[in-house]
Design an enzyme around this catalytic site. Sequence first.
Site, mmCIF file in Angstrom:
data_model
loop_
_atom_site.group_PDB
_atom_site.id
_atom_site.type_symbol
_atom_site.label_atom_id
_atom_site.label_comp_id
_atom_site.label_asym_id
_atom_site.label_seq_id
_atom_site.Cartn_x
_atom_site.Cartn_y
_atom_site.Cartn_z
ATOM 1 N N LEU A 80 0.797 -1.224 0.000
ATOM 2 C CA LEU A 80 0.000 0.000 0.000
ATOM 3 C C LEU A 80 0.829 1.273 0.000
ATOM 4 O O LEU A 80 0.298 2.369 0.212
ATOM 5 C CB LEU A 80 -0.962 -0.014 1.200
ATOM 6 N N CYS A 81 2.133 1.157 -0.264
ATOM 7 C CA CYS A 81 2.999 2.340 -0.339
ATOM 8 C C CYS A 81 2.813 3.061 -1.669
ATOM 9 O O CYS A 81 2.642 2.427 -2.709
ATOM 10 C CB CYS A 81 4.470 1.944 -0.189
ATOM 11 N N HIS A 82 2.883 4.375 -1.595
ATOM 12 C CA HIS A 82 2.804 5.187 -2.812
ATOM 13 C C HIS A 82 4.180 5.257 -3.479
ATOM 14 O O HIS A 82 5.185 5.396 -2.782
ATOM 15 C CB HIS A 82 2.375 6.618 -2.469
ATOM 16 N N MET A 118 8.984 4.397 5.053
ATOM 17 C CA MET A 118 9.101 3.026 4.537
ATOM 18 C C MET A 118 10.303 2.886 3.608
ATOM 19 O O MET A 118 10.960 1.842 3.583
ATOM 20 C CB MET A 118 7.813 2.599 3.832
ATOM 21 N N GLU A 119 10.602 3.926 2.852
ATOM 22 C CA GLU A 119 11.765 3.885 1.958
ATOM 23 C C GLU A 119 13.061 3.797 2.758
ATOM 24 O O GLU A 119 13.970 3.026 2.413
ATOM 25 C CB GLU A 119 11.764 5.108 1.039
ATOM 26 N N ASP A 133 24.230 -11.627 2.880
ATOM 27 C CA ASP A 133 24.462 -12.461 1.701
ATOM 28 C C ASP A 133 25.927 -12.440 1.278
ATOM 29 O O ASP A 133 26.498 -13.477 0.937
ATOM 30 C CB ASP A 133 23.574 -11.992 0.547
#
Length: 163
Positions: A80-82, A118-119, A133
């Site tokens: 739901l992120c823009h 969120m970014e 990794d």
Amino acid sequence: MSNNSKSKLSHINAQGEAQMVDVSSKIATHRQAIAAGQVRMLPATFKAIEAGNNPKGDVLGTAKLAGIMAAKQTANLIPLCHPLPLHKIEVTLTPDENLPGYQIQATVITKAETGVEMEALTAVSVAALTLYDMAKALEKSLQIENIRLISKTGGKSGDYQII
């Protein structure tokens, strides 16, 4: 949860279904978010990375680049992120002998209708995963820890800073 309370949640419609928030009426403002996390490892692994002795190559450079690329893909990863125009993404990996390991920090800046928390969190998360990794040939027990929002500025909800 009643339908009345569901409709008050920004990501839930009156029927209780997930929805993307409509930000079209909001004014684009300068926004910044800073997130952080850490990767803990054995002292021997830390020394090998610091010395550049890793079979997969440049651990820190690769993790930094992965974090930057991840921030740009956040809307594709979090449902739901823009999608946002990102004006600056900075990812740093700082050696910390006391862990031992690396402190990771991401700063993301935009001028948009919604924030970039969120970014920034995605950048830190993917940088940490990439460090894992790249170093797993040296050690499988590396620990990704304490990913969190440090601060955010801009927007209707105001500024936030972790204490």
